[in-house]
Design a protein around this motif. Structure first.
Motif, PDB file in Angstrom:
ATOM      1  N   GLU A 137       2.107  43.745   3.007  1.00  0.00           N
ATOM      2  CA  GLU A 137       1.904  43.929   3.855  1.00  0.00           C
ATOM      3  C   GLU A 137       1.682  45.637   3.888  1.00  0.00           C
ATOM      4  N   ARG A 138       2.756  46.301   3.338  1.00  0.00           N
ATOM      5  CA  ARG A 138       2.893  47.792   2.959  1.00  0.00           C
ATOM      6  C   ARG A 138       1.047  47.661   2.515  1.00  0.00           C
ATOM      7  N   ASN A 187      -4.601  49.304   1.528  1.00  0.00           N
ATOM      8  CA  ASN A 187      -5.198  49.394   0.176  1.00  0.00           C
ATOM      9  C   ASN A 187      -6.065  47.691   0.703  1.00  0.00           C
ATOM     10  N   PRO A 188      -6.885  48.104   1.883  1.00  0.00           N
ATOM     11  CA  PRO A 188      -7.488  47.109   2.890  1.00  0.00           C
ATOM     12  C   PRO A 188      -8.337  46.292   1.829  1.00  0.00           C
ATOM     13  N   GLY A 189      -8.532  44.683   1.760  1.00  0.00           N
ATOM     14  CA  GLY A 189      -8.808  43.650   0.724  1.00  0.00           C
ATOM     15  C   GLY A 189      -8.753  43.346  -0.324  1.00  0.00           C
TER      16      GLY A 189
END
Length: 126
Positions: A67-68, A73-75
């Motif tokens: 999650e962190r 680092n979306p995606g």
């Protein structure tokens, strides 16, 4: 300093004890980069995974770390790690379900020669 990692994406054939589905593609990280930084543990346990390897891996995954990681680092997926380079990986021989330890010195579950042997062992250890 940031630890370099060698990351390879593997396709899941079967998940013996987790939540992955057949066909899922997951990143697997091994210490070092397999070029300029070769981790002794990886080298001495049979080497880095290679494209085309068919393996049985015992993996570690941490939902909080993921999650962190995904917040910054979306995606992208945080790679899974092999629980132990020495004891966490077996190779399938050819297209069969016959197994061999990637590290031939491994003595954990040395009697497991097939995927069914591993399933039976997992049943006994919970």
């Amino acid at each position: 300093p940031v630890q370099k990692a060698y990351v390879l994406t593997l396709k899941v054939e079967e998940d013996l004890k987790g939540t992955l589905q057949k066909g899922d593609r997951i990143p697997i990280a091994q210490e070092g980069d397999n070029e300029t930084i070769v981790c002794t543990n990886v080298r001495d346990s049979g080497g880095y995974l290679e494209k085309g390897d068919r393996v049985l891996l015992f993996l570690a995954y941490n939902a909080e770390e993921t999650e962190r990681f995904q917040e910054t680092n979306p995606g992208k997926l945080l790679p899974y790690t092999i629980i132990s380079e020495y004891q966490g990986q077996l190779l399938f021989r050819g297209n069969s379900d016959t197994l061999t330890w990637k590290n031939p010195k491994n003595d954990w579950a040395r009697d497991c020669k097939t995927l069914d042997d591993v399933r039976a062992l997992l049943e006994t250890v919970g």
